[in-house]
Design an enzyme around this catalytic site. Structure first.
Site, mmCIF file in Angstrom:
data_model
loop_
_atom_site.group_PDB
_atom_site.id
_atom_site.type_symbol
_atom_site.label_atom_id
_atom_site.label_comp_id
_atom_site.label_asym_id
_atom_site.label_seq_id
_atom_site.Cartn_x
_atom_site.Cartn_y
_atom_site.Cartn_z
ATOM 1 N N GLU A 1 0.736 -1.065 0.032
ATOM 2 C CA GLU A 1 -0.084 -0.079 0.002
ATOM 3 C C GLU A 1 0.788 1.284 -0.037
ATOM 4 O O GLU A 1 0.802 2.007 1.013
ATOM 5 C CB GLU A 1 -1.000 0.036 1.121
ATOM 6 C CG GLU A 1 -2.098 -1.038 1.266
ATOM 7 C CD GLU A 1 -2.850 -1.108 2.321
ATOM 8 O OE1 GLU A 1 -4.186 -1.601 2.490
ATOM 9 O OE2 GLU A 1 -2.359 -0.686 3.693
ATOM 10 N N GLU B 1 -6.023 -7.929 -0.670
ATOM 11 C CA GLU B 1 -6.304 -7.781 0.731
ATOM 12 C C GLU B 1 -7.903 -7.201 0.483
ATOM 13 O O GLU B 1 -8.213 -6.297 -0.106
ATOM 14 C CB GLU B 1 -5.879 -6.510 1.483
ATOM 15 C CG GLU B 1 -4.551 -6.973 2.060
ATOM 16 C CD GLU B 1 -3.766 -5.899 2.977
ATOM 17 O OE1 GLU B 1 -4.662 -5.043 3.611
ATOM 18 O OE2 GLU B 1 -2.804 -5.551 3.215
#
Length: 489
Positions: free
Chosen positions: A194, A386
């Site tokens: 991320e 995710e």
């Protein structure tokens, strides 16, 4: 040429995702050094005077206090769920569910305890050898994140994290060591978890103590530039060391909807999505996008670059784009719109969406929209690595955990992934977060649970650590057995 893909393709990767700093524990065992995540203190959300319990940021005075008086605080990521000693039991449970992929990360501080050593820590390397061997024994492909929200704390103390270009060769050395060591065991890699979350937390994303910088936004983009270069060099190394490797980038996908049809709101939605796409734009295309020129100027951001940087970025583009997806955002034309665009959760709530127990909007269709836009933009394989629901699970009187709410959440997101595949999206796989209960990244709680497997441990680290499959465990097993077709029954 126009054959429609129905259902999930053969060889689709089904599994779950974790991070070293949230599951391993053994924070100083076998030569491991302290990491940035080991210096994140738990803030009890029910304690008097606690406004919020987010633990994303640590400043210089807090760091000094935590190092000087560690016994005065709780550091849940130091104990995790003891995966370090229980990995065989956990991986066996993943295999029972039918996983053919398991996403995990390697702790940089377990391989290079301070980040400055010339030679790696052999005991740390051996641990991951054993983990990967255990996965492969069951036919589970490891999907390895090189850097997942942690780095040796020494690099924060000495360089203020990724704000310094000095970290690039140190990370390149780390990446090269693990690529060489595991070249016959790991095919799938992600460089940084991320990357866009550095804009949300300098400390979590880049190991930066933000009270030591003047222009926080400039620091975030400067640190990101250094990470882009490190990522590109790691990609280049991977393709040389492991010819058939697949190495990707990753962002927290935040699809922004305009609040109204007013043109100003629509324009702001475009701008918000550009700020999100900036990260894969560079890693997938190898060059800075033109739309950032005006943004940098208007926000007094001057990046320090060297002559070779453009070439490095161009030579180190990724093979696939991975995302985490938890929610969508709503945006509108307002003074703080750019600032809100990079926050994890928008304060503007979507009236058409229900909220989780942590007030996160639940938007499965937003995942389909995101996948369609990303694939149109990059024409590279995508990976949802995710996606999951944090909830307060309860052990019932019968000793089981009945989490129908989690099954419903994941089911709806899988249905939208299937729709995206039928839309023409090339989707590689899906790893839910986190497949086993673990320490929360944002709050360091244990009681915010995501897993298919319940772990008997509370927010203070008390419990037996017994693993108990939840109802969702058996449901997901059927999903994998049928390659997603079970959803249609």
């Amino acid at each position: 040429m126009f054959t429609k893909q129905t259902g999930f393709p053969k060889g689709f990767l089904w599994g779950g995702a974790t991070a070293a700093n949230q599951i391993e524990g053994a924070y100083l065992e076998d030569g491991k050094g302290l990491s940035t995540s080991d210096l994140v203190a738990y803030k009890d959300p029910y304690a008097k005077g606690v406004v919020d319990n987010f633990t994303f940021n640590v400043n210089s005075s807090e760091l000094a206090e935590y190092l000087a008086h560690p016994d005065n605080y709780l550091f849940p990521k130091r104990w995790g769920i003891d995966f370090y000693h229980r990995y065989q039991e956990d991986i066996a449970l993943f295999a029972e569910m039918g996983f053919n992929v398991f996403r995990l990360s390697i702790s940089w501080a377990r391989i290079f305890p301070t980040g400055l050593e010339e030679e790696p820590n052999e005991a740390g390397l051996v641990f991951y050898d054993k983990v990967f061997d255990e996965c492969l024994k069951y036919g589970i492909e490891p999907l390895v994140t090189m850097s997942h929200y942690e780095m040796p704390i020494t690099l924060t103390q000495k360089y203020n994290g990724w704000l310094s270009r000095e970290l690039i060769p140190l990370f390149e050395k780390f990446a090269t060591v693990i690529l060489e060591r595991y070249k016959n065991k790991v095919k799938y890699w992600i460089t940084f978890n991320e990357m866009n979350m550095t804009l949300n937390s300098l400390y979590t994303g880049s190991g930066i103590l933000e009270d030591l910088v003047e222009n926080k936004l400039e620091a975030a983009y400067q640190a990101s530039h250094h990470q882009f270069l490190a990522s590109a060099l790691a990609v280049k190394a991977a393709k040389k060391i492991i010819p058939d490797a697949k190495i990707g980038c990753m962002i927290n996908q935040i699809e922004a909807y305009a609040r109204t049809t007013k043109p100003e709101d629509q324009l702001q939605a475009v701008k918000s999505n550009q700020l999100n796409m900036f990260f894969p734009d560079i890693q997938a295309r190898g060059t800075y996008p033109s739309y950032m020129t005006r943004y940098f100027t208007e926000n007094a951001i001057e990046l320090v670059m060297e002559a070779e940087d453009e070439r490095i970025l161009k030579e180190g583009t990724v093979d696939f784009v991975a995302i985490s997806y938890y929610m969508s955002h709503v945006t509108e034309a307002r003074e703080d719109a750019s600032e809100l665009a990079v926050t994890f959760d928008s304060p503007i709530k979507n009236e058409y969406l229900e909220l989780s127990q942590w007030d996160w909007p639940i938007d499965p269709i937003g995942l389909r929209i995101s996948l369609m836009k990303l694939y149109d933009r990059y024409e590279l394989p995508l990976f949802v690595c995710e996606n999951g629901l944090g909830a307060k699970d309860v052990v019932s009187a019968d000793g089981n955990i009945h989490d129908d709410y989690r099954i419903n959440y994941i089911k709806k997101h899988i249905e939208q992934m299937q729709e995206a595949i039928e839309d023409g999206v090339d989707l590689m796989g899906y790893t839910t977060w986190g497949c086993i209960d673990l320490i929360s990244c944002g709050t360091s709680q244990m009681s915010k649970r995501y897993g298919f497997i319940y772990v008997d441990q509370d927010d203070q680290g008390m419990g037996t650590l017994k693993r108990i499959p939840k109802d969702s465990f058996y449901w997901y097993k059927k999903v994998i057995e049928t390659n997603g077709a079970y959803l249609e029954e």
